[in-house]
Design an enzyme around this catalytic site. Sequence first.
Site, PDB file in Angstrom:
ATOM      1  N   HIS A  72      -6.941  -4.362  10.566  1.00  0.00           N
ATOM      2  CA  HIS A  72      -6.729  -4.099   9.138  1.00  0.00           C
ATOM      3  C   HIS A  72      -5.447  -4.771   8.648  1.00  0.00           C
ATOM      4  CE1 HIS A  72      -4.495  -0.127  10.188  1.00  0.00           C
ATOM      5  NE2 HIS A  72      -3.589  -0.954   9.689  1.00  0.00           N
ATOM      6  N   ASP A  85       0.818  -1.214   0.000  1.00  0.00           N
ATOM      7  CA  ASP A  85       0.000   0.000   0.000  1.00  0.00           C
ATOM      8  C   ASP A  85       0.853   1.266   0.000  1.00  0.00           C
ATOM      9  OD1 ASP A  85       0.991  -0.392   2.556  1.00  0.00           O
ATOM     10  OD2 ASP A  85      -0.939  -0.717   3.483  1.00  0.00           O
TER      11      ASP A  85
HETATM   12  C1  F6R Z   1       1.663  -1.092   6.132  1.00  0.00           C
HETATM   13  C2  F6R Z   1       0.376  -1.741   6.319  1.00  0.00           C
HETATM   14  C3  F6R Z   1      -0.391  -1.636   7.590  1.00  0.00           C
HETATM   15  C4  F6R Z   1       0.459  -1.931   8.826  1.00  0.00           C
HETATM   16  C5  F6R Z   1      -0.381  -1.811  10.088  1.00  0.00           C
HETATM   17  C6  F6R Z   1       0.451  -2.032  11.341  1.00  0.00           C
HETATM   18  O1  F6R Z   1       2.159  -1.341   4.834  1.00  0.00           O
HETATM   19  O2  F6R Z   1      -0.070  -2.331   5.415  1.00  0.00           O
HETATM   20  O3  F6R Z   1      -1.456  -2.533   7.526  1.00  0.00           O
HETATM   21  O4  F6R Z   1       0.986  -3.219   8.723  1.00  0.00           O
HETATM   22  O5  F6R Z   1      -0.962  -0.548  10.153  1.00  0.00           O
HETATM   23  O6  F6R Z   1       1.369  -1.009  11.474  1.00  0.00           O
HETATM   24  P1  F6R Z   1       2.509  -1.061  12.596  1.00  0.00           P
HETATM   25  O7  F6R Z   1       3.404  -2.184  12.227  1.00  0.00           O
HETATM   26  O8  F6R Z   1       3.198   0.267  12.505  1.00  0.00           O
HETATM   27  O9  F6R Z   1       1.802  -1.288  13.895  1.00  0.00           O
END
Ligand code: F6R
Length: 240
Positions: A138, A67
């Site tokens: 998500h 994304d």
């Molecule tokens: C990033 C993505 C998001 C993150 C999610 C968790 O490319 O696709 O779904 O994986 O927001 O983010 P962190 O790892 O920062 O808690």
Amino acid sequence: MKFIVCKNYDEMSKKAAEIMIDVVKNNPKATLGLATGSSPIGMYNCMAEAYRNGEVSFKECKSFNLDEYYKISKDNDQSYYYFMNENLFSKIDIDLKNTDIPNGEADDYEEECKRYDAKIEANGGIDVQVLGIGNNGHIGFNEPEEWLYAGTHKTGLTQSTIEANKRFFASIDDVPTSALTMGMATILKARKIVMVISGKAKAEVTKILKEGRISTSCPASILHCHNDVTIVCDEDAYNG
Ligand code: F6R
């Protein structure tokens, strides 16, 4: 869905990197699906270290990221384009021409989403997809909704995701409110999926995954429909 529970973030990162490195050793031309956020940074560091030690080469690999914020310029230090160069691409020998990220600068986002899915397809799909998970379940930016999208699409970010991501921006008003993201089918078509989960804040969503129930109100739960998902998590996420 297989869980590997590690003591802490560092162990989780090492374990997840081992899985990625094995894929590339077995198939030097592997197509990697990559994620951003704080969860995979340690894993990317371990992959870079293995490259520096001569253990693995990514020279022939291709990559597609999950994304990108929309709209955002590539040189914005909060863009995922910038993140990937900073945290991985500049530290390994992958050919930048073989990396792709949804274009957060595209004027025509519908065309861009079509281009992205067509290119993944034309490349024969993704061999291993890395995922993080949002506190609300998500994956990519497939946020909890009654309906989820199959293919790459533009989506609005929920207030909870904007709140979670504000730590990276000067103020909450600077957090983009939309993104281009792979859809659920794009993700589920990957031959192998590795998810990294760390920290107590993710314990609630990890519990949902452990229970094995499936709902679009927790998009990650749909990964139960895939037959090769490994969740590498730390004890804080697993036990709360
Ligand atoms: C990033 C993505 C998001 C993150 C999610 C968790 O490319 O696709 O779904 O994986 O927001 O983010 P962190 O790892 O920062 O808690």
